[in-house]
Design a protein around this motif. Sequence first.
Motif, mmCIF file in Angstrom:
data_model
loop_
_atom_site.group_PDB
_atom_site.id
_atom_site.type_symbol
_atom_site.label_atom_id
_atom_site.label_comp_id
_atom_site.label_asym_id
_atom_site.label_seq_id
_atom_site.Cartn_x
_atom_site.Cartn_y
_atom_site.Cartn_z
ATOM 1 N N ASP A 154 0.708 -1.146 0.089
ATOM 2 C CA ASP A 154 0.013 0.132 0.080
ATOM 3 C C ASP A 154 0.854 1.247 -0.072
ATOM 4 O O ASP A 154 0.296 2.383 0.077
ATOM 5 C CB ASP A 154 -1.112 0.051 1.227
ATOM 6 N N MET A 155 2.163 1.024 -0.181
ATOM 7 C CA MET A 155 2.899 2.389 -0.337
ATOM 8 C C MET A 155 3.438 2.743 -1.593
ATOM 9 O O MET A 155 3.509 1.711 -2.558
ATOM 10 C CB MET A 155 4.425 2.074 0.706
ATOM 11 N N VAL A 156 3.808 3.780 -1.914
ATOM 12 C CA VAL A 156 4.203 4.266 -3.198
ATOM 13 C C VAL A 156 5.868 4.112 -2.980
ATOM 14 O O VAL A 156 6.473 4.337 -1.995
ATOM 15 C CB VAL A 156 3.951 5.659 -3.510
ATOM 16 N N TYR A 275 10.058 4.691 0.153
ATOM 17 C CA TYR A 275 8.661 4.640 0.054
ATOM 18 C C TYR A 275 8.010 5.367 0.981
ATOM 19 O O TYR A 275 8.384 5.933 1.980
ATOM 20 C CB TYR A 275 8.391 3.133 0.283
ATOM 21 N N TYR A 276 6.592 5.716 0.713
ATOM 22 C CA TYR A 276 5.935 6.757 1.499
ATOM 23 C C TYR A 276 4.290 6.347 1.176
ATOM 24 O O TYR A 276 4.060 5.694 0.045
ATOM 25 C CB TYR A 276 5.889 8.287 1.058
ATOM 26 N N SER A 278 0.487 6.173 0.261
ATOM 27 C CA SER A 278 -0.137 6.475 -1.412
ATOM 28 C C SER A 278 -0.936 7.863 -1.027
ATOM 29 O O SER A 278 -1.146 8.410 -2.026
ATOM 30 C CB SER A 278 -0.795 5.270 -1.842
ATOM 31 N N ARG A 279 -1.508 7.870 0.132
ATOM 32 C CA ARG A 279 -2.369 9.086 0.326
ATOM 33 C C ARG A 279 -1.907 10.311 0.794
ATOM 34 O O ARG A 279 -2.391 11.271 0.838
ATOM 35 C CB ARG A 279 -3.397 8.742 1.466
ATOM 36 N N ARG A 280 -0.564 10.298 1.000
ATOM 37 C CA ARG A 280 0.275 11.437 1.240
ATOM 38 C C ARG A 280 0.232 12.406 0.169
ATOM 39 O O ARG A 280 0.360 12.073 -1.203
ATOM 40 C CB ARG A 280 1.757 11.184 1.556
#
Length: 297
Positions: A154-156, A275-276, A278-280
């Motif tokens: 679920d991370m970019v 990575y960070y 996805s909603r950021r």
Amino acid sequence: MSGENYNDLQAFLAVARAGSFTRAAAQLGLSQSALSHKIRELEARLGLRLLTRTTRSVSPTEAGEQLMRSLTPSFENIDAALAGLSSLRDKPSGTIRITSSEHAAATILWPVLQTFLPNYPDIRVEVISDATLTDIVAERFDAGIRLGEQIALDMVAVPVGPPTRLVVAGTPTYLDAHPAIVTPRDLTGHDCINLRFLTHGGLYAWEFEKGSHALNVRVDGRLTFNSLDRILAAALAGFGLAYLPEDMVRPQIEAGHLRQVLDDWCPLFPGYHLYYPSRRQPSAAFALLVEALRYRA
């Protein structure tokens, strides 16, 4: 909500996450007594105990846990909205907090920061090195850097380094004095230098692959470290075999200080990724750093 209540809730979250009034006070720029006073006032207004205090630690009560779960998404959205405003300024600014393994910080992050930061004097970067995966949302990091195969779906994930591999190596003196190593199972009869993960306390199982065969080996030895640099130093001192990133040991192998074994069991795998969530909503400063770090083959 009054400004006072907002600040008190922010103070509660800081203490609950840090597990310490001392660390939270340092993060917020408050004295420990002022922070304790804020929490007591908040608890008095709510009529509930939010934190359990002992002489050694602080942890949220059941009510505190529920409040944390409710507040965290809202505060994250507020922080993201405020960070996004920096894109309206002429100069990108703000603080970017990154968690990274020690090896990635030295070989990937630091070389980029040396050329990136002089061009953006209003951007600050805080790097925290940790050998294990960190919950970047709970710990309020903007991003993390880890090997690609370790990152949650679920991370970019942005590649910031080439494919890599781990290799087994020891000094020629050690290898000549011990039984030959033909397969990973032979490692069980050798002194191997272990890596311990601090977060959950476990030892890293050495991972191997050859063709369609994958094998994890729980090795044993007299030395265990939570630092790759210390493992390399111990191997060079002849205390056993090390399992380390190839770029760390390659110079020592070429110089004849170490000799590699099990080369055909050590394939390439995805390298380091930033990575960070996805909603950021990335700030201008964060977006610039991501592009500077992005690996281009």
